[in-house]
Design a protein around this motif. Structure first.
Motif, PDB file in Angstrom:
ATOM      1  N   VAL A   1      -1.452   3.486  44.853  1.00  0.00           N
ATOM      2  CA  VAL A   1      -0.452   3.737  43.809  1.00  0.00           C
ATOM      3  C   VAL A   1       0.634   4.680  44.341  1.00  0.00           C
ATOM      4  N   VAL A   2       0.202   5.727  45.049  1.00  0.00           N
ATOM      5  CA  VAL A   2       1.172   6.675  45.619  1.00  0.00           C
ATOM      6  C   VAL A   2       2.121   5.953  46.578  1.00  0.00           C
ATOM      7  N   ALA A   3       1.550   5.126  47.462  1.00  0.00           N
ATOM      8  CA  ALA A   3       2.394   4.435  48.443  1.00  0.00           C
ATOM      9  C   ALA A   3       3.399   3.540  47.736  1.00  0.00           C
ATOM     10  N   LEU A   4       2.959   2.809  46.709  1.00  0.00           N
ATOM     11  CA  LEU A   4       3.871   1.901  45.999  1.00  0.00           C
ATOM     12  C   LEU A   4       4.996   2.674  45.329  1.00  0.00           C
ATOM     13  N   ILE A   5       4.624   3.660  44.518  1.00  0.00           N
ATOM     14  CA  ILE A   5       5.644   4.364  43.736  1.00  0.00           C
ATOM     15  C   ILE A   5       6.596   5.127  44.652  1.00  0.00           C
ATOM     16  N   SER A   6       6.030   5.869  45.623  1.00  0.00           N
ATOM     17  CA  SER A   6       6.931   6.686  46.444  1.00  0.00           C
ATOM     18  C   SER A   6       7.818   5.802  47.315  1.00  0.00           C
ATOM     19  N   THR A   7       7.304   4.650  47.739  1.00  0.00           N
ATOM     20  CA  THR A   7       8.154   3.758  48.527  1.00  0.00           C
ATOM     21  C   THR A   7       9.285   3.191  47.683  1.00  0.00           C
ATOM     22  N   LEU A   8       8.952   2.769  46.458  1.00  0.00           N
ATOM     23  CA  LEU A   8      10.001   2.222  45.596  1.00  0.00           C
ATOM     24  C   LEU A   8      11.071   3.271  45.311  1.00  0.00           C
ATOM     25  N   PHE A   9      10.630   4.459  44.908  1.00  0.00           N
ATOM     26  CA  PHE A   9      11.589   5.488  44.551  1.00  0.00           C
ATOM     27  C   PHE A   9      12.391   5.957  45.773  1.00  0.00           C
ATOM     28  N   GLY A  10      11.676   6.188  46.874  1.00  0.00           N
ATOM     29  CA  GLY A  10      12.346   6.641  48.088  1.00  0.00           C
ATOM     30  C   GLY A  10      13.359   5.623  48.585  1.00  0.00           C
ATOM     31  N   THR A  11      12.984   4.341  48.520  1.00  0.00           N
ATOM     32  CA  THR A  11      13.907   3.293  48.944  1.00  0.00           C
ATOM     33  C   THR A  11      15.147   3.282  48.063  1.00  0.00           C
TER      34      THR A  11
END
Lengths: 305, 323
Positions: free
Chosen positions: A109-119
């Motif tokens: 979940v962390v990888a998904l959310i932080s990747t989406l937001f960071g991108t």
């Protein structure tokens, strides 16, 4: 994304050979499949994830099933307790498998959310440039300067009931910065490329340019980083759960199991050892996979095929 | 160069000011200063009111922010909530202990990394290279709290088997601290396990980085020239290659220090060392926001200062940036 016909394919075609041009992605996947360490890691990781998902089918014990008769048993194969039991007689293999499930869930979940937001942040900053870029990047700098682990502990202490999802959300709120920087750098260089200028001149809207033309070309580093974020998130979540500011009981998480076993660790060594080895195994495989992905992306090392 | 430094200093001061606001309003937004005390039946309504008056909690948040800034500037962060004890004496002692731990751990990590990185880069694809590569992957993947516990288990078992007390697993000094040289030996025995546990990740990161930059430098023209001049391999590696390869490490160390500092929260808690990490852990456990905010400010200031120093040092070391 098809590549243009090269001289080699043109010659081949003239001689009547059927040459199928490979796309960048096919080349990338082919290179990745050839990376032996990464492939072995991938198999191990998939096995662990499947085991964690099928925890109920895998072990006959419930994760909180106490049996005081069998407390503090050392690991045995014939006794059915591969990782021993804890002081309440709970089967430790079961606890570790369920803990793995929690830990992996949080990390993904962390990888998904932080990747989406960071991108999103990186893409907007890199595409827009100017004061928007400046403002977003100074904000990112500020988040990077703040002492991460401490902030996470504060947020969990004051906000947290310690559910896995909430811990994941709190972790994501800080872990997006690296990916934002990477995407921004990619977008800054893509922004000056001819095909992007052409798309803009053809009247494509900014979102279309970002989505259709720039993002596919920045996807490689994003994927590598998302992979590595999973391992970072596992280490941070485990550390937080270990010092009591992460996932709270009764939900078992790997760091929390280690914390519970700490009191009697010099006699019941298995209570600390097995969850730790599980964390190392998962992170190691993820790091090797990330390394394989990075090598596969690096076209300089690739053979021309 | 001077202009660069002045620019940087001003920018850092601005960020620091922004950080005070972020810290104050952030912490105030999520933590009620009186949260735990309100439910404490031992505290009467009058003493609660006294606490509110002392910390000006009836004023608007912006005014409270002003009072907090004033306390920070004039009274060294003021006092904590519950007992009205001054914050700074304990915090500064903790800061010194942690600086000692972090500096020693980082020096150890850099020394190890230079050894590993230089040899691995020099003998690429040797057994040593492969071995340390796998080692560094394990270093990235190992949870330091778990590693610290394993070190403690090993130390305890070593003591039980041999009867020799080689290292201690908690605290910073023995109760009966010896004088003179004995003090340093005693301190070293306490520090060695925390230092090892804290430096694992750094060693992995730095040695990978040094190996990569050694490989880059070794194939450069000036190294080839040095070799062509007939200099010994030792001089070429250490004087010509390492010096240039180690240069960018300054930035990596600077960036990584934040993580190391975060690691002290875990390591100091495990080894019961009275440093910043344990101070933070205790402040958070008692839910007192004033020591917490003071801790955050000290940490942010240190991070910014280090950032600034790395930038400047980097500018001084690299003549290309000096212009």
């Amino acid at each position: 994304m098809t590549i243009e016909p090269t001289a080699a394919t043109l010659i081949a075609e003239r001689e009547g050979l059927n040459v199928k041009p490979r796309s960048q992605w096919q080349l990338f996947i082919k290179r990745f499949l050839r990376h032996r360490v990464a492939m072995v890691s991938l198999v191990i990781l998939i096995a662990i994830v499947l085991a964690a998902l099928n925890a109920e089918r895998l072990t006959p014990y419930p994760f909180d099933g106490m049996n005081l008769k069998d407390s503090n048993l050392a690991p045995t194969v014939e006794g059915g307790h591969f990782f021993g039991t804890d002081k309440l007689g709970r089967d430790y293999f079961t606890r570790v498998v369920y803990g793995t499930r929690t830990t992996i869930f949080v990390a993904i979940v962390v990888a998904l959310i932080s990747t989406l937001f960071g991108t999103l942040v990186g893409a907007v900053a890199g595409y827009a440039g100017g004061w928007i870029d400046n403002a977003l990047m100074r904000f990112t700098d500020l988040v990077i300067i703040l002492p991460g682990l401490a902030l996470l502990m504060i947020m969990i202490a004051f906000l947290g009931e310690g559910s896995p999802l909430q811990v994941a959300l709190i972790l994501s709120s800080l872990l997006w910065t690296l990916i934002a920087r990477i995407v921004r750098a990619q977008f800054l260089s893509l922004r000056r490329r001819e095909f992007v200028e052409a798309a803009i001149l053809a009247g494509a809207s900014p979102w279309r340019v970002i989505w259709r033309h720039m993002l596919p070309n920045a996807l490689g580093p994003i994927i590598v980083n998302a992979t590595l974020t999973i391992s970072t998130a596992i280490l941070i979540e485990s550390a937080l759960s270990f010092i009591g500011f992460g996932v709270k009981p009764p939900t078992p998480a790997l760091g929390q199991l280690i914390s519970a076993g700490r009191g009697s660790m010099s006699t019941q060594w298995w209570l600390v050892t097995f969850p730790g080895l599980m964390i190392i195994t998962i992170c190691l495989t993820i790091n090797f996979i990330g390394d394989g992905l990075r090598d596969a992306l690096d076209a300089r090392q690739a053979q021309r095929s | 160069m001077l202009r660069l430094i002045v620019n940087r200093v001003f920018f850092s001061l601005f960020v620091l000011l922004a950080a005070t606001a972020v810290i104050f309003f952030g912490v105030s937004a999520i933590g009620d200063p009186l949260g735990e005390l309100r439910n404490d039946s031992n505290i009467s309504a009058e003493s609660l009111q006294r606490l509110i008056d002392r910390k000006h909690l009836d004023d608007p948040l912006v005014v409270q922010y002003g009072y907090w800034l004033k306390d920070m500037a004039t009274a060294q962060f003021g006092t904590d909530m519950k007992f009205d004890r001054p914050i700074w004496p304990e915090l500064s002692r903790a800061l010194l202990n942690t600086v000692q731990l972090v500096v020693l751990a980082e020096l150890f990590a850099i020394a190890m990394a230079i050894g590993i990185g230089v040899l691995a880069g020099r003998f690429q694809y040797s057994i040593f290279d492969y071995g340390t590569t796998i080692g560094s992957f394990i270093g990235y993947s190992i949870p330091i709290f778990w590693f610290a516990l394993i070190l403690q288990i090993v130390a305890v078992n070593f003591y039980q088997v041999t009867g020799i007390r080689a290292v201690y697993i908690s605290g910073l000094s023995s109760v009966d601290v010896p004088q003179g040289w004995g003090f340093y030996v005693d301190r070293a025995q306490h520090l060695i396990l925390p230092i090892i546990a804290l430096s694992v990740t750094s060693i992995a990161t730095y040695s990978r980085y040094l190996r990569a930059s050694m490989l880059e430098v070794i194939n450069s023209d000036y190294v080839r020239t040095a070799r062509a001049k007939g200099l010994s391999e030792r001089v070429v590696t250490l004087r010509h290659a390492l010096r240039n390869a180690a240069l960018p490490l300054a930035t990596v160390v600077g960036v990584n220090l934040g993580t190391v500092f975060g690691g002290t929260i875990i390591i100091e808690t495990i080894f019961s060392m009275p440093g910043m990490g344990l101070y933070f852990f205790n402040a958070l456990t008692t839910r007192d926001i004033y020591p917490l905010m003071a801790w955050l400010m000290v940490t942010a200031t240190m991070a910014l200062t280090l950032n600034l120093i790395t930038d400047i040092v980097y500018g001084l070391l690299d003549p290309r940036l000096r212009a």
